[in-house]
Design a protein around this motif. Structure first.
Motif, PDB file in Angstrom:
ATOM      1  N   ASN A 662     150.551  26.501  31.838  1.00 20.87           N
ATOM      2  CA  ASN A 662     150.701  25.298  32.669  1.00 20.87           C
ATOM      3  C   ASN A 662     149.491  25.127  33.583  1.00 20.87           C
ATOM      4  OD1 ASN A 662     153.077  24.372  31.658  1.00 20.87           O
ATOM      5  ND2 ASN A 662     154.382  25.212  33.292  1.00 20.87           N
ATOM      6  N   LYS A 665     146.808  23.824  31.605  1.00 19.47           N
ATOM      7  CA  LYS A 665     147.063  22.443  31.193  1.00 19.47           C
ATOM      8  C   LYS A 665     146.871  21.479  32.364  1.00 19.47           C
ATOM      9  CE  LYS A 665     151.253  21.702  29.584  1.00 19.47           C
ATOM     10  NZ  LYS A 665     152.443  21.406  28.761  1.00 19.47           N
ATOM     11  N   TYR A 666     147.464  21.829  33.537  1.00 18.28           N
ATOM     12  CA  TYR A 666     147.459  20.877  34.653  1.00 18.28           C
ATOM     13  C   TYR A 666     146.347  21.141  35.662  1.00 18.28           C
ATOM     14  CZ  TYR A 666     152.023  19.976  32.650  1.00 18.28           C
ATOM     15  OH  TYR A 666     153.016  19.680  31.781  1.00 18.28           O
ATOM     16  N   ASP A 689     146.818  27.401  40.748  1.00 16.05           N
ATOM     17  CA  ASP A 689     145.733  26.575  40.196  1.00 16.05           C
ATOM     18  C   ASP A 689     145.328  25.539  41.231  1.00 16.05           C
ATOM     19  OD1 ASP A 689     147.005  23.876  39.779  1.00 16.05           O
ATOM     20  OD2 ASP A 689     148.414  25.131  38.614  1.00 16.05           O
ATOM     21  N   ILE A 694     152.081  18.888  42.288  1.00 20.04           N
ATOM     22  CA  ILE A 694     153.411  18.305  41.959  1.00 20.04           C
ATOM     23  C   ILE A 694     153.954  17.604  43.200  1.00 20.04           C
ATOM     24  CG2 ILE A 694     155.728  18.801  41.058  1.00 20.04           C
ATOM     25  CD1 ILE A 694     154.440  21.601  40.252  1.00 20.04           C
ATOM     26  N   ILE A 702     161.733  20.231  38.312  1.00 18.77           N
ATOM     27  CA  ILE A 702     160.913  20.697  37.178  1.00 18.77           C
ATOM     28  C   ILE A 702     161.462  21.970  36.546  1.00 18.77           C
ATOM     29  CG2 ILE A 702     158.731  19.578  37.827  1.00 18.77           C
ATOM     30  CD1 ILE A 702     157.935  22.220  39.153  1.00 18.77           C
ATOM     31  N   ARG A 708     160.300  16.709  33.560  1.00 19.90           N
ATOM     32  CA  ARG A 708     158.847  16.742  33.644  1.00 19.90           C
ATOM     33  C   ARG A 708     158.405  15.843  34.787  1.00 19.90           C
ATOM     34  NH1 ARG A 708     155.502  15.695  28.930  1.00 19.90           N
ATOM     35  NH2 ARG A 708     154.440  17.528  29.700  1.00 19.90           N
ATOM     36  N   ALA A 709     157.242  16.172  35.393  1.00 22.53           N
ATOM     37  CA  ALA A 709     156.754  15.350  36.496  1.00 22.53           C
ATOM     38  C   ALA A 709     155.522  14.553  36.076  1.00 22.53           C
ATOM     39  CB  ALA A 709     156.448  16.222  37.705  1.00 22.53           C
ATOM     40  N   GLY A 719     159.054  19.979  28.468  1.00 24.11           N
ATOM     41  CA  GLY A 719     159.778  20.095  29.749  1.00 24.11           C
ATOM     42  C   GLY A 719     160.768  21.240  29.712  1.00 24.11           C
ATOM     43  N   LEU A 722     159.429  25.825  32.143  1.00 26.93           N
ATOM     44  CA  LEU A 722     159.874  26.316  33.452  1.00 26.93           C
ATOM     45  C   LEU A 722     161.368  26.628  33.456  1.00 26.93           C
ATOM     46  CD1 LEU A 722     157.886  24.218  36.105  1.00 26.93           C
ATOM     47  CD2 LEU A 722     157.609  26.627  35.484  1.00 26.93           C
TER      48      LEU A 722
HETATM   49  P1  ADP Z   1     155.979  21.088  30.219  1.00 24.95           P
HETATM   50  O1  ADP Z   1     154.794  21.723  30.857  1.00 24.95           O
HETATM   51  O2  ADP Z   1     156.118  21.450  28.791  1.00 24.95           O
HETATM   52  O3  ADP Z   1     156.151  19.673  30.531  1.00 24.95           O
HETATM   53  P2  ADP Z   1     157.405  22.843  32.002  1.00 24.95           P
HETATM   54  O4  ADP Z   1     158.874  23.106  32.130  1.00 24.95           O
HETATM   55  O5  ADP Z   1     156.525  24.024  31.811  1.00 24.95           O
HETATM   56  O6  ADP Z   1     157.256  21.794  30.867  1.00 24.95           O
HETATM   57  O7  ADP Z   1     156.975  22.087  33.291  1.00 24.95           O
HETATM   58  C1  ADP Z   1     157.733  21.049  33.767  1.00 24.95           C
HETATM   59  C2  ADP Z   1     156.888  20.059  34.513  1.00 24.95           C
HETATM   60  O8  ADP Z   1     156.433  20.642  35.732  1.00 24.95           O
HETATM   61  C3  ADP Z   1     155.635  19.618  33.808  1.00 24.95           C
HETATM   62  O9  ADP Z   1     155.913  18.543  32.934  1.00 24.95           O
HETATM   63  C4  ADP Z   1     154.746  19.178  34.965  1.00 24.95           C
HETATM   64  O10 ADP Z   1     155.043  17.888  35.364  1.00 24.95           O
HETATM   65  C5  ADP Z   1     155.157  20.151  36.060  1.00 24.95           C
HETATM   66  N1  ADP Z   1     154.248  21.306  36.172  1.00 24.95           N
HETATM   67  C6  ADP Z   1     154.465  22.557  35.723  1.00 24.95           C
HETATM   68  N2  ADP Z   1     153.466  23.374  36.064  1.00 24.95           N
HETATM   69  C7  ADP Z   1     152.587  22.627  36.764  1.00 24.95           C
HETATM   70  C8  ADP Z   1     151.326  22.892  37.409  1.00 24.95           C
HETATM   71  N3  ADP Z   1     150.768  24.118  37.364  1.00 24.95           N
HETATM   72  N4  ADP Z   1     150.695  21.856  38.035  1.00 24.95           N
HETATM   73  C9  ADP Z   1     151.230  20.634  38.042  1.00 24.95           C
HETATM   74  N5  ADP Z   1     152.402  20.332  37.452  1.00 24.95           N
HETATM   75  C10 ADP Z   1     153.088  21.318  36.831  1.00 24.95           C
END
Ligand code: ADP
Length: 758
Positions: A662, A665-666, A689, A694, A702, A708-709, A719, A722
């Protein structure tokens, strides 16, 4: 020395007069006075008979006799006040009439003697009639008769007239005494009445439990105001019930009850009439004729009636303004209580005070009942909300109806689409042997619960209840509907006749409404659960099906990448193989996530606990994701210590990989910090990170499934990561939290107890 016979007689007269005076002084009633004067006078005069006539309008009425023969007594019981009758003549002329012989009589009263000659023969030949009066006001006549002719000398005449005067005085004294005693008695009675009224009023005002209070009022009335007191209360239109009966002698209460049982009272009369008309009734003195009439020729009834020795009776309404709430009866019996208008007045006041007290008590009770029902409904809402199954919902409704309106039996049926019978889902108070008979009731059956499925309207006993089940005499059936759709019926049964007050109907309707909604909710909840189960089953099957070829593909790509690194192979091929491999890995992770969802849903997330060093694990993962980190342009800054715990290595690997993935990715393009700390009993691993961050609003959700956010257009993902991470951490007895701000990166902290799950 011998005294003269006249002197002797005179002395004797004086002695007799003294004797009469002495005796008269203790006489307190007119009858006693007359008795004494007639007796003593006759003895002194040697008269054979005597009589006293009182003037009553234009007649003389015989009010006392001495040795008067019965037959002539009726003849002279009432004499016209006319001059041809010697007794009347004495009164009219206000002077004594002396008739010394029959001839004398005949000479002066020829008309009278013609009529009474036979009578005279019986009563006497000589007659003395002396008017009694004062200041010329004649009250009556004293008469003596002698069987033989005789002379009345002056002495004797003077003596008799003196005697008459004494008699007059005695009578006056008796009257005065009577009057005074009457006044005293009336004053006494007035005081008693006032005291009773005051006591009864304070009893009535002091309590809101009016039935007990009324009983106390009845008890207070006995014996001061009555030998009996009974209170009848109106219970419904044209209906009433005896709520209290008190008697000095409990045996008499039994007798009265027996009389009432054997001969139910005529509902058109007495108490019932007072309740109907609101007008008090008074019978100052009961006569035997009245009892005879009431017995209607039944000797047993007459005997019972006589045993009650009723004497006087009054009944007054209990009223609150125009409303008649009941009636109080007072009965005078053995004690001789006799009622008059003043008593009725007092009793009517009591009736009004009782009415007022009852009305306010009823008001209070109605309010209290409404409050209690409201509280019960609030509890009901909570109870219904926590009911998970149809049976639970039914049981909540059963409990509420039993408590709320004291139903003896409560049943809840449901009816399903396309089923033409009601199906019992809950019941209370139904004898076990009756349950089978009501398990299924065809909707076209001729019973209220089935009828309401057709009318869709609540049914209450009053609408003509025909008892069908033994012992059940009243009932109610209320349809359970949700948005116009009939989903069941609530049924109530009672062993006592009863009607339903408006607030009770409202209460039951509300229970039915809430029950219907709860049934509906449980039903949709059940359906949703089923849908989720189907989905999870599908995910599990699909996941396993996908996993098999994917594993094979992953292996193939792995060996392809190894081969591509050998000399002589074009560099591009190695590159492609590497990319294909990482795609396959991502695909495998997604499939694993889906599989985990169904595992967690089915409670199959089992931990394989081992001795794990969290610092070492974190370092390994960073190394493994080295490629991806590099591709994203994020430098890992790793700061770990060795912390050991009892954990599931593969599952914690999954958590950390997920957090790091994550962050990549983010937070692509920014450094990522990974720390592992030892905090005594716990180990803490944090991944931080500096990416998009968020929104505070989204931070709580989340961790939920499919939440998802970010938009899926910009960032791929299900989603689920987590959510699964949280399940894993929780099952280790730990916790996971996020702290972040939009645009300022995110930090995830995982706390794990070293001891592992407890
Ligand atoms: P996914 O990443 O597959 O969408 P997750 O359950 O891992 O599902 O995360 C849920 C949501 O939380 C993500 O869609 C994102 O919006 C938010 N999120 C998770 N980790 C981060 C992060 N490190 N920085 C920003 N947003 C995050």
């Amino acid at each position: 020395m011998h005294a003269e016979p006249d002197q002797v007689r005179r002395a004797e007269h004086v002695r007799q007069l003294l004797q009469v005076t002495a005796r008269l002084s203790s006489a307190v009633t007119e009858a006693e006075v007359v008795d004494i004067v007639l007796g003593e006078g006759s003895a002194a005069l040697g008269a054979d008979t005597g009589g006293f006539w009182r003037i009553d309008g234009d007649a003389l009425v015989l009010a006392g006799t001495f040795e008067y023969p019965a037959a002539p007594r009726t003849l002279v019981a009432r004499l016209p006040l006319e001059p041809w009758i010697p007794i009347a003549d004495a009164a009219l002329r206000r002077t004594s009439v002396w008739l010394e012989s029959l001839q004398d009589y005949r000479a002066h009263y020829p008309r009278s003697v013609a009529r009474v000659v036979d009578h005279l023969k019986a009563t006497g030949m000589a007659v003395a009639c002396i008017p009694l009066g004062r200041d010329g006001d004649i009250r009556g006549v004293l008469a003596f008769a002698f069987s033989r002719s005789r002379r009345f000398d002056d002495d004797e005449r003077a003596f008799i007239e003196l005697l008459a005067q004494h008699c007059m005085q005695g009578i006056e004294r008796a009257r005065l005494y009577d009057a005074e005693r009457g006044a005293r008695r009336r004053a006494e009675e007035g005081r008693e009445r006032a005291a009773f009224l005051a006591k009864a009023s304070s009893l009535l005002a002091g309590s809101l439990d009016y039935e007990t209070t009324l009983r106390n009022v009845a008890m207070l009335a006995v014996p001061r105001m009555a030998d009996w007191c009974a209170i009848e209360m109106v219970t419904g239109p044209g209906q009433s019930e005896q709520v209290a009966v008190a008697h000095v002698d409990p045996a008499k209460v039994e007798l009265a009850k027996e009389l009432r049982r054997k001969y139910p009272p005529d509902r058109t009369q007495g108490v019932y009439e007072v309740i109907r008309t609101g007008v008090a009734q008074l019978v100052p003195t009961f006569t035997d004729e009245m009892l005879v009439a009431a017995a209607k020729g039944d000797p047993d009834r007459l005997r019972l009636g006589r045993e009650l020795s009723l004497h006087s009776w009054m009944v007054v309404p209990i009223r609150e303004r125009e409303r008649i709430l009941g009636a109080i009866s007072f009965v005078g019996a053995e004690s001789g209580h006799a009622y008059g208008p003043e008593d009725v007045e007092m009793a009517e006041q009591l009736g009004e005070r009782a009415g007022l007290a009852i009305a306010s008590a009823q008001l209070y009770q109605a309010e209290r009942r409404a409050r209690a029902q409201l509280a019960r409904l609030q509890e009901a809402t909570a109870a219904f909300a926590s009911a998970r199954t149809l049976e639970d919902v039914g049981q909540v409704a059963v409990g509420l109806a039993m408590m709320g309106v004291l139903a003896d039996r409560v049943m809840v049926w449901r009816c399903r689409d396309g089923d033409d019978a009601l199906e019992l889902i809950a019941h209370g108070g139904v004898p076990p042997e009756h349950v089978d008979a009501i398990r299924r009731i065809p909707t076209d059956a001729d019973v209220p619960v089935a009828q309401v499925t057709r009318t869709r309207e609540a049914f209450f006993t009053d609408a003509g209840f025909v008892p069908q089940v033994e012992g059940v005499v009243a009932g109610s059936a209320i349809p359970l509907t949700v948005q116009g759709e009939l989903i069941g019926v609530l049924g109530l049964a009672f062993y006592q006749p009863r009607t339903f007050a408006n607030d009770e109907r409202a209460f039951l309707r509300s229970v039915a409404d809430q029950c219907a909604q709860a049934v509906d909710r449980v039903r949709s909840y059940d359906e949703a659960l089923k849908a989720v189960r189907v989905r999870d089953d599908f995910l599990s099957i699909a996941g396993h099906e996908l996993r098999t070829p994917l594993t094979a593909l992953h292996l193939q790509l792995g060996s392809l990448a190894t081969l591509a690194r050998q000399d002589g192979t074009p560099a591009k091929l190695g590159d492609r193989a590497g990319k294909a491999l990482s795609h396959a890995e991502r695909l495998a992770r997604l499939v694993d996530e889906l599989l985990d969802v169904s595992r967690v849903a089915q409670g199959r997330l089992t931990l394989d606990l081992d001795d794990v060093d969290l610092g070492e694990l974190a370092t390994q993962i960073v190394t493994r994701l080295d490629d991806e980190l590099r591709r994203a342009g994020s430098t890992p800054q790793i700061q770990v210590v060795a912390v050991r715990g009892r954990w599931d290595r593969a599952r914690l690997d999954q958590v950390l990989t997920n957090l790091l993935a994550n962050a990549i990715k983010y937070g692509a393009g920014f450094p990522i910090e990974i720390t592992v700390e030892d905090r005594g009993a716990d180990a803490i691993v944090s991944v931080r990170d500096h990416g998009i961050g968020i929104d505070p609003e989204a931070q709580a959700r989340i961790f939920d499934r499919f939440e998802r956010a970010v938009s899926s257009r910009h960032y791929g993902g299900l989603g689920l990561g987590l959510w699964i991470s949280r399940q894993i951490v929780l099952s280790h007895g730990g916790s996971i939290a996020v702290s972040s701000e939009a645009g300022a990166g995110a930090r995830f902290d995982v706390i794990l107890p070293k001891a592992g799950p407890t």
